[in-house]
Design a protein around this motif. Structure first.
Motif, PDB file in Angstrom:
ATOM      1  N   SER A   7       7.699  -4.790  -5.436  1.00 46.50           N
ATOM      2  CA  SER A   7       6.755  -4.583  -4.570  1.00 46.50           C
ATOM      3  C   SER A   7       6.476  -5.452  -3.291  1.00 46.50           C
ATOM      4  O   SER A   7       7.297  -6.695  -3.334  1.00 46.50           O
ATOM      5  N   HIS A  51      -8.946  -0.976  -1.255  1.00 43.80           N
ATOM      6  CA  HIS A  51      -7.842   0.375  -0.986  1.00 43.80           C
ATOM      7  C   HIS A  51      -8.323   0.927   0.571  1.00 43.80           C
ATOM      8  O   HIS A  51      -7.098   1.064   1.104  1.00 43.80           O
ATOM      9  N   HIS A  94      -5.038  -0.029   3.637  1.00 45.69           N
ATOM     10  CA  HIS A  94      -4.252   1.207   4.095  1.00 45.69           C
ATOM     11  C   HIS A  94      -4.150   1.279   5.724  1.00 45.69           C
ATOM     12  O   HIS A  94      -4.701   1.814   6.574  1.00 45.69           O
ATOM     13  N   ASP A 138       1.249   0.739  -0.882  1.00 46.84           N
ATOM     14  CA  ASP A 138       0.654  -0.257  -1.674  1.00 46.84           C
ATOM     15  C   ASP A 138       1.009  -1.574  -1.777  1.00 46.84           C
ATOM     16  O   ASP A 138       2.372  -1.832  -1.596  1.00 46.84           O
TER      17      ASP A 138
END
Length: 438
Positions: free
Chosen positions: A14, A42, A46, A73
């Motif tokens: 990640s 969240h 973004h 993410d």
């Protein structure tokens, strides 16, 4: 009090791993803004360009500039999934399943959540009763959708009585605000005999069709009644005739909605068809299975997936084994049907399907997900279970091999002296387990 958003885990490969973030690090801010909860997180991540402020365990602060894809993410899992305190339910619903549970079970089973953030993250259904204007505004601003709403009735006075909350009727106004903002929703009605069925059900469905297309689907499920209802609101079980009447209302509205909106919109929980002794609808009637977690369409989808997977198999008369499948009363008839279809291509594979009665909660509870280890052991002990026992994964606590009553899978195997495998939920998984394919 300042909230501490400590990292529990970093996902492999990640962005967070690439930046050398570690468990124990604390997220302080994103783009200069402090994070209140998972809604803020969240929304703020973004973006294609981020500045993330992190504090290491020794107190050193790292300011990291990140360039990424818009929806990509970071790969961070926090110790607290909501990044805030969980909101418990403020209602005292006359049909609440948790109130019908016996004492002495694990503490987490008694927590009543009614948190909009869990609706967004996990698909939980919420009543909107413990939300203020700011909560609704954040959902709209962040476009956190779909929101899954336990409506139960569109009659404000009746909703207050069913939820035992004098503000429950006012919460319907929040649903209207979400609709006006174009937020996607799914609705749910838990039907109680003589209370919100009949004309009230018809009115509720009619009222909610005005929310199409924002409200994508509406499920109608029968109230679950356990044997532990002493001192609770008197609720009556539905009969076969009741189930057929409820299905008649639902099917009529499905036809109307299909003609007017191109979707069936309202769907009946699978339990209605078992109780009414009717076949579940064809796959096309479920509009893409939007309410599987509510027990709507699970029977049909399992059959579709199983038969599709079986069609691709070549017949094999040499394979020989005997398998026992333990399940609830709801799924047993379908599994027996699938076993018969399997036998046509694999005549040497004998499948015994045992419908385990729910003695723990009461025999009106027919779903496999509410069966306990002790009921399975009591009803299977001493029987010839063949080469293997198969159990559906929804019998176990998520991510663990523990049943609802805290019996472990190993304890069940030992008690029954049999090899037992847990089967995932798809038809392909079921077929592979029956044929002993890993």
């Amino acid at each position: 009090m300042e909230k501490i958003h400590r990292i529990e885990r970093i996902e492999p490969d990640s962005i967070a791993e690439e930046l050398e973030l570690s468990p124990g690090d604390v997220l302080l801010a994103v783009n200069g803004e402090q994070i209140e909860d998972v809604f803020d997180y969240h929304y703020l991540i973004h973006d294609e360009y981020l500045t993330v402020l992190v504090q290491k365990p020794d107190g050193e602060e790292w300011e990291l500039e990140i360039e990424k894809e818009y929806d990509e993410d970071l790969g961070i899992v926090f110790e607290n999934g909501l990044m805030d305190e969980y909101r418990s339910c403020r209602n005292k619903c006359i049909f609440c399943f948790i109130d019908q549970m016996p004492k002495g079970m694990r503490e987490t089973l008694y927590f009543k959540d009614d948190d909009a953030r869990l609706s967004f993250l996990q698909g939980n259904y919420i009543t909107l009763t413990n939300m203020g204007d700011r909560d609704i505004e954040r959902i709209i601003r962040y476009r956190l959708e779909p929101v899954n709403i336990s409506v139960h009735t569109t009659n404000p006075q009746l909703r207050c009585r069913m939820l035992n909350n004098r503000f429950a009727g006012d919460a319907l106004e929040r649903m209207r605000r979400l609709k006006e903002a174009g937020i996607a929703m799914n609705g749910q009605i838990v039907l109680c005999k003589g209370i919100n069925d009949g004309e009230e059900l018809d009115k509720s469905i009619r009222d909610l069709t005005a929310y199409i297309p924002c409200m994508q689907s509406l499920s109608v499920v029968p109230v679950g009644l356990t044997k532990f209802r002493d001192g609770l609101h008197p609720l009556l079980p539905f009969t076969k005739e009741d189930a057929r009447q409820a299905l008649s209302v639902i099917h009529r509205w499905q036809q109307d909605c299909m003609e007017r909106y191109g979707i069936h919109f309202v769907h009946a929980g699978d339990e209605w068809y078992l109780l009414a002794d009717q076949q579940v609808p064809e796959a096309a009637r479920y509009d893409g299975y939007l309410q599987l977690e509510n027990g709507v369409g699970m029977v049909r989808l399992l059959e579709e997936e199983f038969m599709e997977a079986l069609l691709e198999k070549e017949p094999d008369k040499s394979l020989r084994r005997t398998v026992t499948v333990a399940t609830g009363a709801l799924a047993a008839p379908l599994l027996r049907k699938l076993a018969g279809c399997l036998a046509e291509k694999f005549p040497g594979v004998s499948v015994r399907v045992i419908a385990v009665k729910n003695s723990f909660f009461g025999e009106r509870i027919t779903v496999s997900g509410l069966l306990t280890g002790q009921d399975i052991v009591a009803q299977l002990k001493g029987r010839d279970l063949g080469d293997k026992l198969l159990l559906p994964c929804n019998m176990l606590r998520s991510g663990e091999t523990v049943f609802l009553d805290d019996m472990t899978l190993e304890e069940l195997k030992s008690a029954l002296q049999v090899q037992a495998d847990i089967v995932k939920s798809s038809g392909q998984d079921l077929l592979d387990a029956l044929l002993e394919k890993e």
